[in-house]
Write an enzyme that holds these catalytic residues in place. Structure first.
Site, mmCIF file in Angstrom:
data_model
loop_
_atom_site.group_PDB
_atom_site.id
_atom_site.type_symbol
_atom_site.label_atom_id
_atom_site.label_comp_id
_atom_site.label_asym_id
_atom_site.label_seq_id
_atom_site.Cartn_x
_atom_site.Cartn_y
_atom_site.Cartn_z
ATOM 1 N N GLU A 1 5.835 11.299 24.600
ATOM 2 C CA GLU A 1 5.395 10.635 24.138
ATOM 3 C C GLU A 1 4.566 9.153 25.272
ATOM 4 O O GLU A 1 3.673 8.320 25.155
ATOM 5 C CB GLU A 1 6.352 9.278 23.062
ATOM 6 N N ASP B 1 19.884 12.649 22.418
ATOM 7 C CA ASP B 1 18.136 13.417 22.208
ATOM 8 C C ASP B 1 16.423 13.009 22.742
ATOM 9 O O ASP B 1 17.203 11.223 23.173
ATOM 10 C CB ASP B 1 18.122 12.643 20.782
ATOM 11 N N HIS C 1 9.710 21.806 9.568
ATOM 12 C CA HIS C 1 9.329 20.912 8.729
ATOM 13 C C HIS C 1 8.784 21.349 7.318
ATOM 14 O O HIS C 1 7.728 20.894 6.653
ATOM 15 C CB HIS C 1 8.033 20.493 9.664
ATOM 16 N N LEU D 1 0.985 -1.177 -0.077
ATOM 17 C CA LEU D 1 0.075 0.049 -0.430
ATOM 18 C C LEU D 1 1.168 1.380 -0.126
ATOM 19 O O LEU D 1 0.579 1.924 -1.024
ATOM 20 C CB LEU D 1 -0.812 -0.040 1.430
ATOM 21 N N ILE E 1 20.596 20.434 14.806
ATOM 22 C CA ILE E 1 19.996 19.641 15.962
ATOM 23 C C ILE E 1 21.121 18.022 15.110
ATOM 24 O O ILE E 1 20.991 17.754 16.394
ATOM 25 C CB ILE E 1 18.765 19.678 15.796
ATOM 26 N N GLY E 2 21.732 18.338 14.489
ATOM 27 C CA GLY E 2 22.275 16.861 14.697
ATOM 28 C C GLY E 2 22.305 16.521 12.988
ATOM 29 O O GLY E 2 22.917 16.378 11.731
ATOM 30 N N GLU F 1 25.010 12.770 10.812
ATOM 31 C CA GLU F 1 24.419 11.456 11.371
ATOM 32 C C GLU F 1 23.828 10.586 9.727
ATOM 33 O O GLU F 1 22.935 9.872 9.565
ATOM 34 C CB GLU F 1 23.032 11.594 11.440
HETATM 35 N N1 GLN Z 1 19.448 14.464 16.117
HETATM 36 C C1 GLN Z 1 18.738 14.059 15.448
HETATM 37 C C2 GLN Z 1 18.469 14.829 14.206
HETATM 38 O O1 GLN Z 1 18.537 15.744 13.915
HETATM 39 C C3 GLN Z 1 17.062 14.703 17.092
HETATM 40 C C4 GLN Z 1 15.550 14.106 15.946
HETATM 41 C C5 GLN Z 1 14.462 14.212 16.137
HETATM 42 O O2 GLN Z 1 14.465 15.161 17.193
HETATM 43 N N2 GLN Z 1 13.558 13.716 16.113
HETATM 44 O O3 GLN Z 1 17.688 14.406 12.976
HETATM 45 ZN ZN ZN Z 2 13.875 17.334 17.174
#
Ligand code: GLN
Ligand code: ZN
Length: 757
Positions: free
Chosen positions: A609, A603, A698, A24, A435-436, A488
């Site tokens: 959650e 992180d 986003h 799907l 952030i990474g 990463e």
């Molecule tokens: N270090 C991760 C990144 O930059 C953090 C991802 C996240 O916050 N979900 O992708």
């Molecule tokens: Zn994030």
């Protein structure tokens, strides 16, 4: 019973729909790309439904959930069913394209929001209810599935999200009042639907009301009684089965039991069957006992489950066997998995295996324990093998955790640490960082595929990853960022990457589950005591650090997030498992520190959650979650700067816990909420450094320098300059390199302008 439908005996509450080989997902994505037409997409979907239903019938279920298929999400399907799509999509002529526009947006239309489905990793589309929402029945999808199933001779039971849950999960828009205030209006539409389904000869309907196991609606009992008394009083209707799951049905149970509905579903892997005995009205109802865990992958203890079922019979009109919730949350079948050792395999049950467990238990309940003696013996043997397996009990790891927790070792107070760290790092005011992750280029995907197919060896893969890292470092140097990251590239997923390297985890080959829309994930299985045989990230980070004089942040995933995105062992409290993962992260941090890394980020995007659904359980959760984070981060010196990253802006009940994590620097999502979160942090006395995201990653939009400057000025109203960091909202993995370049250039320029002003 008020209707003539006879009770069923064996069912599940819903099933996966992405296809055993993600058929799907592929078809939907091709449709989006314009590579197949509607007819071809519909035919893939029809085949998947037929195969699912026929396998459920063949396994022995006498009531089969339908309308659980979805092109995107069942909550969005419900919004369509009751005519609650927002006005902004109304102009899209084709119904399917309108549906996808609501889910994903397009050039002109902003999509609906998406959020987590209770405490699972599934994300649903949040319906918008406003003054312009006029509920109206649009039953085409459910009727279509009912007809399709009838043509195939399937004993179908349409599944629909109940009106209380639907409204409780919706959000008010355009100045509308709280959606639950529209309940009576919505119930009228459900009444119309039930009459229609009865006319089509549908014997049973399942209405899902998981909201009843939470504390989200304080007046849930009253709303429940009003709603189901009214629907139950309809003269023409199918028998009604109200399903609850993800927790124990407590305060709403007596109210529900007083209504004329025919069946109530209980999640007996999250709750207990005990309250059932205390409610006399259940004596003439069908109790649908969710004794097979629908969301975790452990094999059921059939002997214990049968005992529970027999006990329930004493207080019920009849008992049917079921999964605790839809099996949407587990992979299709264990048979698609090779490479699992025989012992571990014997402990597991995925979707298909769970259906067989349900069918066996129903036979046992009907014909007596002896009728399923062989199945019980196999289940007992699996449990015995699991209990005895040495991988579940690593004395050395357990002893280290006890002594670390007992010693209560702490880092110096945050303001002292800030001084030592600044001495070492000599960062400018308003330091800039990311952030990474950096964009996942096609070169990265090709390298990963080539390694998997054997086209390249590990050395060549490493060479390609290092080339990616070098590129990301050069880019950051060129942009003038202050604290760099390695990007990463070597991580397929921030949890799976660690699971693959830690003892106690099994990473599946084909264990896909739907996360949202066409997106699927493969949660690893955390089955044993966790240990770290080797360093996991040190080589990549030190390589990155060797290319620059700027500090490079080590990048790790925290224990709570690793648990939240895995299938976790159920034989000990989560807190104990979290501490073991924390120990592995702690050792990794110490190794990074020894290798000269001065800043390490841990992180924890999933901290919120795992928050329990019931208020009474929240405090204990937050206590162990914070303890696990601190266990992972307290092994390094005060001069090593600890960062953490959290992925949401409404902290709500976790705000105090975030302060308690006591990270030196916390980066958080804030761009979309205009820095409101900073005031919330001040309210709980948070005085460490913070990097509120200055732009939303986003979206592909590139923010201007002025816009970022304005955000930073706003932030400076709540946070003094010496504690303020400058960074995007989240990782940059999903963006393109040109977008990232332009956005970060503006971010660095905004920080520079403010520094000199
Ligand atoms: N270090 C991760 C990144 O930059 C953090 C991802 C996240 O916050 N979900 O992708
Ligand atoms: Zn994030």
């Amino acid at each position: 019973m008020s209707t003539t439908a006879s009770p069923f005996t064996a069912t599940i509450l819903g099933s996966p729909r992405i296809g055993p080989n993600r058929e799907l997902k592929r078809a939907v994505e091709k449709y989006w790309a314009g590579r197949i037409d509607r007819a071809e997409l519909d035919s893939v979907a029809a085949t998947l439904r037929r195969d699912t239903w026929s396998s459920l019938v063949a396994a022995g279920l006498d009531s089969v959930p339908v309308n659980t298929f979805s092109y995107y999400d069942q909550v969005l399907d419900t919004a369509v069913l009751v005519g609650a799509l927002p006005v902004r999509v109304a102009g899209v002529a084709d119904d399917l394209d309108r549906y996808f526009a609501a889910a994903r947006g397009n050039d002109e239309i902003a999509p609906l929001e998406m959020t987590k489905w209770f405490d699972t990793n599934y994300h649903y589309i949040v319906p918008e209810i406003g003054p312009g929402t006029a509920f109206e029945l649009n039953p085409a999808k459910v009727l279509g599935e009912v007809e399709e199933a009838a043509a195939q001779g399937v004993p179908a039971r349409p599944v629909i999200i109940g009106p209380i849950t639907f409204l409780a999960l919706s959000k008010a828009v355009n100045g509308g009042t709280t959606p639950i205030g529209r309940l009576d209006e919505l119930v009228a539409v459900y009444a119309e639907l039930l009459e229609l389904l009865a006319d089509k000869g549908v014997p049973w309907v399942q209405l899902d009301e998981p909201i009843l196991v939470t504390d989200i609606l304080p007046d849930a009992p009253e709303l429940t009684e009003r709603t189901y008394a009214r629907l139950g009083a309809l003269t023409t209707r199918p028998a009604l089965f109200v399903a609850t799951y993800f927790g124990e049905l407590t305060d709403a149970l007596p109210a529900l039991a007083r209504t004329p509905i025919e069946a109530i579903g209980f999640d007996l892997s999250a709750g207990d069957s005990a309250p059932v005995a205390a409610v006399p009205e259940l004596a003439d109802k069908l109790l649908v006992a969710g004794v097979v865990d629908g969301r975790n992958i452990w094999r059921t203890d059939l002997d214990a489950a049968l005992g529970k079922l027999v006990g329930m019979l004493e207080s019920a009109g009849a008992v049917a066997v079921s999964t605790s919730c839809s099996t949407l949350h587990v992979p299709y079948t264990l048979e698609a998995e090779d490479g699992i050792d025989a012992a571990l395999r014997s402990w597991l049950a995925f979707g298909a295996e769970k259906v067989r467990e349900v069918a066996a238990l129903a036979r046992g309940l009907k014909n007596g324990r002896e009728a399923i003696a062989a199945e019980i013996a196999a289940s007992d043997a699996a449990i015995a093998s699991r209990t005895a397996d040495p991988r579940l009990d690593n004395g050395q790891i357990r002893a280290r955790i006890s002594s670390l927790l007992a010693s209560g070792a702490k880092r110096a107070p945050a303001d002292e640490r800030r001084v030592v760290q600044q001495d070492r790092l000599k960062l400018p005011a308003l330091p800039t960082t990311t952030i990474g992750s950096y964009p996942q280029t096609s070169a990265i995907r090709v390298a990963r595929a080539d390694l998997r197919s054997g086209k390249i060896d590990a050395a060549e893969y490493e060479r390609r990853m290092k080339a990616e890292i070098a590129g990301v470092i050069a880019l950051q140097e060129q942009l003038g960022l202050d604290v760099l990251v390695h990007g990463e590239p070597e991580r397929n997923d921030m949890v799976q990457y660690f699971a693959e390297q830690l003892d106690g985890f099994f990473a599946t080959q084909n264990g896909w589950v739907q996360s949202y829309g066409s997106r699927c994930v493969r949660p690893p299985i955390l089955y044993g005591d966790v240990a770290r045989p080797n360093p996991m990230t040190v080589e990549w980070i030190t390589f990155a650090q060797s290319l620059t004089d700027k500090p490079v942040k080590g990048m790790l995933t925290g224990p709570v997030t690793i648990l939240a995105w895995s299938f976790v062992r159920d034989d000990q409290p989560l807190a104990q498992t979290a501490a073991q993962v924390a120990l592995a992260i702690r050792d990794e941090m110490v190794d990074l520190q020894s290798a000269g890394i001065a800043i390490i980020q841990v992180d924890e995007p999933a901290l919120r959650e795992l928050l329990p659904l019931r208020s009474k359980d929240k405090e204990a959760y937050l206590r162990w979650a914070v303890e696990a984070f601190r266990l992972s981060t307290s092994g390094v010196a005060d001069s090593t700067q600890i960062h953490t990253h959290l992925c949401y802006s409404e902290f709500g009940e976790v705000i105090g816990a975030i302060a308690d994590l006591d990270a030196d620097v916390t980066s958080i999502e804030a761009a979309r909420s205009h820095m409101e979160v900073l005031a919330d942090l001040n309210d709980v006395g948070f005085a460490n450094s913070v990097g509120p995201g200055v732009y939303d990653i986003h979206s592909p939009r590139v923010p201007g320098v002025d816009e970022i400057t304005t955000s930073l000025r706003e932030a400076l109203e709540s946070v003094p300059a010496e504690r303020l960091w400058v960074n995007p909202d989240c990782g940059l993995k999903t963006r393109t390199t040109p977008e990232v370049m332009a956005s970060l250039r503006h971010m660095v320029a905004a920080a520079a302008a403010l520094r000199s002003s």
